[in-house]
Design an enzyme around this catalytic site. Sequence first.
Site, mmCIF file in Angstrom:
data_model
loop_
_atom_site.group_PDB
_atom_site.id
_atom_site.type_symbol
_atom_site.label_atom_id
_atom_site.label_comp_id
_atom_site.label_asym_id
_atom_site.label_seq_id
_atom_site.Cartn_x
_atom_site.Cartn_y
_atom_site.Cartn_z
ATOM 1 N N GLU A 166 -1.656 -6.783 8.002
ATOM 2 C CA GLU A 166 -0.344 -6.542 8.602
ATOM 3 C C GLU A 166 -0.217 -7.263 9.947
ATOM 4 O OE1 GLU A 166 2.644 -6.264 8.454
ATOM 5 O OE2 GLU A 166 3.089 -4.158 8.007
ATOM 6 N N HIS A 196 0.826 -1.213 0.000
ATOM 7 C CA HIS A 196 0.000 0.000 0.000
ATOM 8 C C HIS A 196 0.862 1.265 0.000
ATOM 9 C CE1 HIS A 196 1.023 0.825 4.188
ATOM 10 N NE2 HIS A 196 0.845 -0.476 4.409
#
Length: 200
Positions: A86, A9
């Site tokens: 994550e 990202h």
Amino acid sequence: MARLIILRHGNTFDKGETPTRVGARTDLSLSVSGRTQAHALAAHFQDTAFCAAFCSPLLRTRQTARTILDARPHAPALRILTFLTEVDYGPDENQTEDTVIARIGAEALAAWDRDATPPPGWQVDPAALRAAWASLLERASTLEADANVLIVTSNGIARFLPDVVDAQPDGLDRKLKTGAWGVVDVSPDDSRILDWNLRP
């Protein structure tokens, strides 16, 4: 061979802001520079036909993937894979790097960057993440030879992919930079990282 684009990202902090270690429990949106990165990625991949697209539940990965997909007609549906979320940095979640190093030491952080050894207190299961990547590669190996798949995730998750491919470039730095991607080719007999840490 099918081709996977493994993409991290965009930025969640802008110049002048104090970055922190943003993990699974800190769901930030893209910053101004992160949105700029996402639009640059959309422009770069505008002629790539993706047959499938995956990201984590985190907003920053969804925004990055959505920007890329919205720039093209006939884009595939964006699907969530929870393993792409994550890692949880435990007591170091949302802390500055100086604070993290003061707690765990520079060598523990270097081991994480070098070979994905989690420091004490971080909530991460390396074996499970490697197995999830291996399963995804196996599924991708059944795709058509010219298929392209977009996968948007975070640095802590992407770093485990090199452990389960058959071949990768010498000296590969497993840390994937924000707004950067790796290229992985997959066939029923072989999987290989062709390149890593590419940016538009």
